[in-house]
Scaffold this motif. Sequence first.
Motif, PDB file in Angstrom:
ATOM      1  N   ARG A  80       1.266  10.220  -5.805  1.00 46.69           N
ATOM      2  CA  ARG A  80       1.057   9.668  -4.743  1.00 46.69           C
ATOM      3  C   ARG A  80       0.656   8.263  -4.695  1.00 46.69           C
ATOM      4  O   ARG A  80       1.154   7.608  -3.934  1.00 46.69           O
ATOM      5  CB  ARG A  80       0.387  10.659  -3.958  1.00 46.69           C
ATOM      6  N   GLU A 118       2.648   5.109  -3.237  1.00 50.27           N
ATOM      7  CA  GLU A 118       1.817   4.251  -2.213  1.00 50.27           C
ATOM      8  C   GLU A 118       2.184   2.778  -2.760  1.00 50.27           C
ATOM      9  O   GLU A 118       2.087   1.811  -1.980  1.00 50.27           O
ATOM     10  CB  GLU A 118       0.349   4.657  -1.881  1.00 50.27           C
ATOM     11  N   GLY A 136      -1.830  14.640  -2.083  1.00 46.48           N
ATOM     12  CA  GLY A 136      -0.982  13.723  -2.516  1.00 46.48           C
ATOM     13  C   GLY A 136       0.423  14.229  -2.597  1.00 46.48           C
ATOM     14  O   GLY A 136       1.438  13.635  -2.000  1.00 46.48           O
TER      15      GLY A 136
END
Lengths: 320, 320
Positions: free
Chosen positions: B160, B164, B258
């Motif tokens: 995750r 991002e 996540g």
Amino acid sequence: MGEFDLIARYFTRPARRSPLGVGDDCALLQPAPGMQLAVSTDLLVEGRHFLSTVDPRTLGHKALAVNLSDLAACGAQPLAFTLALALPQVDEAWLARFAEGMFALADAHGCELVGGDTTRGPLAIDITVFGEVPAGQALLRSGARPGDDLWVSGTLGDARLALEAFRGTVSLPEPVFASARARLEQPTPRVALGLALRGLATSAIDISDGLVGDMSHVLRRSGVGAEVEADCAPRLLAALQQGLVADTVRVQDLVFAGGDDYELAFTAPERARAAVEAAAAQARTPVLRIGRITAEPGLRLRDAQGRPVADRWAGFDHFA
Amino acid sequence: MGEFDLIARYFTRPARRSPLGVGDDCALLQPAPGMQLAVSTDLLVEGRHFLSTVDPRTLGHKALAVNLSDLAACGAQPLAFTLALALPQVDEAWLARFAEGMFALADAHGCELVGGDTTRGPLAIDITVFGEVPAGQALLRSGARPGDDLWVSGTLGDARLALEAFRGTVSLPEPVFASARARLEQPTPRVALGLALRGLATSAIDISDGLVGDMSHVLRRSGVGAEVEADCAPRLLAALQQGLVADTVRVQDLVFAGGDDYELAFTAPERARAAVEAAAAQARTPVLRIGRITAEPGLRLRDAQGRPVADRWAGFDHFA
């Protein structure tokens, strides 16, 4: 509605025969002793395999039917399937209809949904189907032998006729269109025939891309050729039997290269003719003998006088 | 290049263990006597599960890895898989790379491609995977019992973090980004650990949508709850171990919600702690004990002093 609610509402039913169904990381299948598991997968994409306007009930039927047809072509008894579904949005009315069509066919064949995946994306449906067949008894593409008869089940070409009507290239009387459309949208997988042909047929394939194209796979894998009686075409097109007038060549186009038929083409020794007829009667499925397997490779069409008819039909190719 | 050439060139290899592989209507699988067949399917759609810019080699790896991860979560030995592929066009360089990544992982696990389908359409990949597990020994979601320890394998949250970074919400030093990206694009299915946990773990799941969300499935199906030590989060994020500075709450977001981790979360009795450690060592897979199963339903996070930490993490939902 979220992914898990969607699965729970439309696609979760208790597993009856399988040890574990929808809802864990994997489903569990337990073939009976001595059985092999036949597996096939067919991916349907909007705009390629179906129109966006199709009734979701018939789409649910067809997505499973084309897979059951592969089991039929192997002589396998349907057992279970998984469903992977990409949806542009969650439309509950659509999902309810889709599930209704899919489960109606599944229940008719005792085939249970054991798992799957759902995600947002361009509409696509991938079903993987599982069937049982006694070890060594699966009908393969590789077993055709020179001298075998070549048979097909049911009727051919009507699905393509409906597609041409949708495209506007032909105009059909309403009853003819309705029955052709049913063949396109709700094909009948020949499961009972496939089972009845175990031990009789030397090879089998289901006709999805057109008879001539699909037979080429059987001929290549069996290392043989075939002679097909071109004059059988009018007897295979249901629309013609129902009174639609069409010229002969167009009928041959539809029958030999139409596609989307989901009938079985299969071979069997000449001595098994009566047994094949009996098996077809037991399976309540009409069959027609349309030619014979030859040692000479390639597929040749002959007219009633034995003269060659030009083969203008290549199999439908999803990337052509 | 047509559909059949494409299959022949990139996706046909001789079947080694399966009685029949690519090229007939069905593949045939023969589980060993006493074995059940574990089945799972995962559909990956461009833009939803991967970026259009992803290296096709890593995409081939990931499409199979997420499926093998489901087998791992059941304690099943990989056996075979089918591949359904919708492609916008035939790009040979892309296909060669995709096949390379997919087969490298398949070969590492002795898992053979036995069938599939290809068509033109928006890029989508559906793999259905098959594994063997002795009857009655599959790791299920339903077996967690109060008092059991809760364990996770490997590291969580790094995939995750990479996502991002791709989205531009965080900026990462290059080495941190590279390793996080590898976790996102080339997850490691914990097959060896799943096999080693047979007979030890009472339940297991693979973490695809985030630990908290995925554990909710285990808790609901087992009819139990869990207490998780929130302070374990920094020990689970590899990027933090590698020196990336991040505040605690953000670390907890990544670790607990996540997604895309493909690690195993599993439960085992307290008395089996040493055996779990030994199984993990045998599987060369790090594991960490992060909490315990409770009779009280729901998942509760606690800090080092036993105080409740607000659970702000719902599982990732593909339709939310």
